[in-house]
Design a protein around this motif. Structure first.
Motif, PDB file in Angstrom:
ATOM      1  N   UNK A  45     -70.905 -23.504  33.425  1.00  0.00           N
ATOM      2  CA  UNK A  45     -72.015 -22.305  33.809  1.00  0.00           C
ATOM      3  C   UNK A  45     -71.494 -21.036  33.791  1.00  0.00           C
ATOM      4  N   UNK A  46     -70.179 -20.504  34.259  1.00  0.00           N
ATOM      5  CA  UNK A  46     -69.622 -19.432  34.248  1.00  0.00           C
ATOM      6  C   UNK A  46     -69.640 -18.822  32.670  1.00  0.00           C
ATOM      7  N   UNK A  47     -69.148 -19.734  32.058  1.00  0.00           N
ATOM      8  CA  UNK A  47     -69.119 -19.178  30.262  1.00  0.00           C
ATOM      9  C   UNK A  47     -70.380 -19.082  29.609  1.00  0.00           C
ATOM     10  N   UNK A  48     -71.484 -20.188  29.968  1.00  0.00           N
ATOM     11  CA  UNK A  48     -72.695 -19.983  29.226  1.00  0.00           C
ATOM     12  C   UNK A  48     -73.790 -19.314  30.090  1.00  0.00           C
ATOM     13  N   UNK A  72     -70.013 -21.255  46.358  1.00  0.00           N
ATOM     14  CA  UNK A  72     -70.107 -21.929  47.828  1.00  0.00           C
ATOM     15  C   UNK A  72     -70.808 -23.368  47.675  1.00  0.00           C
ATOM     16  N   UNK A  73     -71.595 -23.629  46.694  1.00  0.00           N
ATOM     17  CA  UNK A  73     -72.199 -24.836  46.374  1.00  0.00           C
ATOM     18  C   UNK A  73     -71.037 -25.841  46.018  1.00  0.00           C
ATOM     19  N   UNK A  74     -70.197 -25.618  45.219  1.00  0.00           N
ATOM     20  CA  UNK A  74     -69.251 -26.673  44.526  1.00  0.00           C
ATOM     21  C   UNK A  74     -68.210 -26.671  45.673  1.00  0.00           C
ATOM     22  N   UNK A  75     -67.788 -25.444  46.503  1.00  0.00           N
ATOM     23  CA  UNK A  75     -67.101 -25.647  47.464  1.00  0.00           C
ATOM     24  C   UNK A  75     -67.196 -26.500  48.475  1.00  0.00           C
ATOM     25  N   UNK A  76     -68.688 -26.583  48.877  1.00  0.00           N
ATOM     26  CA  UNK A  76     -69.436 -27.600  49.941  1.00  0.00           C
ATOM     27  C   UNK A  76     -69.213 -28.788  49.704  1.00  0.00           C
ATOM     28  N   UNK A  77     -69.453 -29.143  48.285  1.00  0.00           N
ATOM     29  CA  UNK A  77     -69.504 -30.681  47.690  1.00  0.00           C
ATOM     30  C   UNK A  77     -67.924 -30.856  47.768  1.00  0.00           C
ATOM     31  N   UNK A  97     -76.147  -7.527  39.960  1.00  0.00           N
ATOM     32  CA  UNK A  97     -76.409  -7.974  41.345  1.00  0.00           C
ATOM     33  C   UNK A  97     -76.800  -9.555  41.118  1.00  0.00           C
ATOM     34  N   UNK A  98     -77.580  -9.604  40.183  1.00  0.00           N
ATOM     35  CA  UNK A  98     -77.884 -11.239  39.933  1.00  0.00           C
ATOM     36  C   UNK A  98     -76.799 -12.161  39.486  1.00  0.00           C
ATOM     37  N   UNK A  99     -75.903 -11.772  38.464  1.00  0.00           N
ATOM     38  CA  UNK A  99     -74.894 -12.300  38.413  1.00  0.00           C
ATOM     39  C   UNK A  99     -74.088 -12.362  39.588  1.00  0.00           C
ATOM     40  N   UNK A 100     -73.648 -11.665  40.395  1.00  0.00           N
ATOM     41  CA  UNK A 100     -72.819 -11.953  41.533  1.00  0.00           C
ATOM     42  C   UNK A 100     -73.397 -12.680  42.299  1.00  0.00           C
ATOM     43  N   UNK A 101     -74.640 -12.684  42.654  1.00  0.00           N
ATOM     44  CA  UNK A 101     -75.534 -13.744  43.542  1.00  0.00           C
ATOM     45  C   UNK A 101     -75.344 -15.124  43.036  1.00  0.00           C
ATOM     46  N   UNK A 102     -75.602 -15.346  41.747  1.00  0.00           N
ATOM     47  CA  UNK A 102     -75.509 -16.507  41.022  1.00  0.00           C
ATOM     48  C   UNK A 102     -74.234 -17.165  41.315  1.00  0.00           C
ATOM     49  N   UNK A 103     -73.010 -16.308  40.915  1.00  0.00           N
ATOM     50  CA  UNK A 103     -71.702 -16.715  41.195  1.00  0.00           C
ATOM     51  C   UNK A 103     -71.338 -17.184  42.260  1.00  0.00           C
ATOM     52  N   UNK A 104     -71.706 -16.249  43.342  1.00  0.00           N
ATOM     53  CA  UNK A 104     -71.329 -16.647  44.875  1.00  0.00           C
ATOM     54  C   UNK A 104     -72.243 -17.784  45.385  1.00  0.00           C
ATOM     55  N   UNK A 105     -73.398 -18.146  44.892  1.00  0.00           N
ATOM     56  CA  UNK A 105     -74.289 -19.333  45.417  1.00  0.00           C
ATOM     57  C   UNK A 105     -73.488 -20.642  44.501  1.00  0.00           C
TER      58      UNK A 105
END
Length: 110
Positions: free
Chosen positions: A84-87, A27-32, A16-24
């Motif tokens: 970030x995803x890989x590390x 969305x942050x990179x998409x917003x930028x 759940x933590x991984x899914x939440x961080x990935x989603x955040x």
């Protein structure tokens, strides 16, 4: 993989933590990217004069480096996501899978 294993994965706190961080992160990179791209489009629509002015006193206008900058930014944001995803996110995924496998072995699900 049966329903119980899938449910164990979905209820795992690290998953759940991984899914939440990935989603955040997504969305942050998409917003930028959207902010920069929409800003550029608004500049094209409402301030063409600025984009048509010379960048260096020659034939290169401000529109060229700004447009190229948006393209470069998209590659940079893809690199940031991949890094970030890989590390970080992959480690959380591996931890969650180890816990789920341990639970499955304990309950004889595997």
């Amino acid at each position: 993989m049966d329903e119980r294993q899938v449910e164990a994965i979905l209820q795992n706190p690290k998953f759940k933590e991984m899914v939440a961080k990935k989603s955040r992160l997504s969305w942050t990179l998409t917003a930028i990217m959207l902010f920069v791209y929409v800003g550029f489009m608004l500049l094209v629509g409402y301030n063409k004069e600025f984009l048509m002015t010379s960048f260096s006193g020659g034939v290169t206008t401000w529109g060229i480096p700004l447009g190229l900058g948006i393209i470069v930014l998209s590659f940079i944001l893809c690199g940031v996501y991949s890094y970030i995803a890989n590390n970080k996110l992959d480690q959380l995924n591996e931890d969650a899978m180890r816990e789920v496998e341990a639970i499955a072995h304990e309950k004889g699900l595997h």
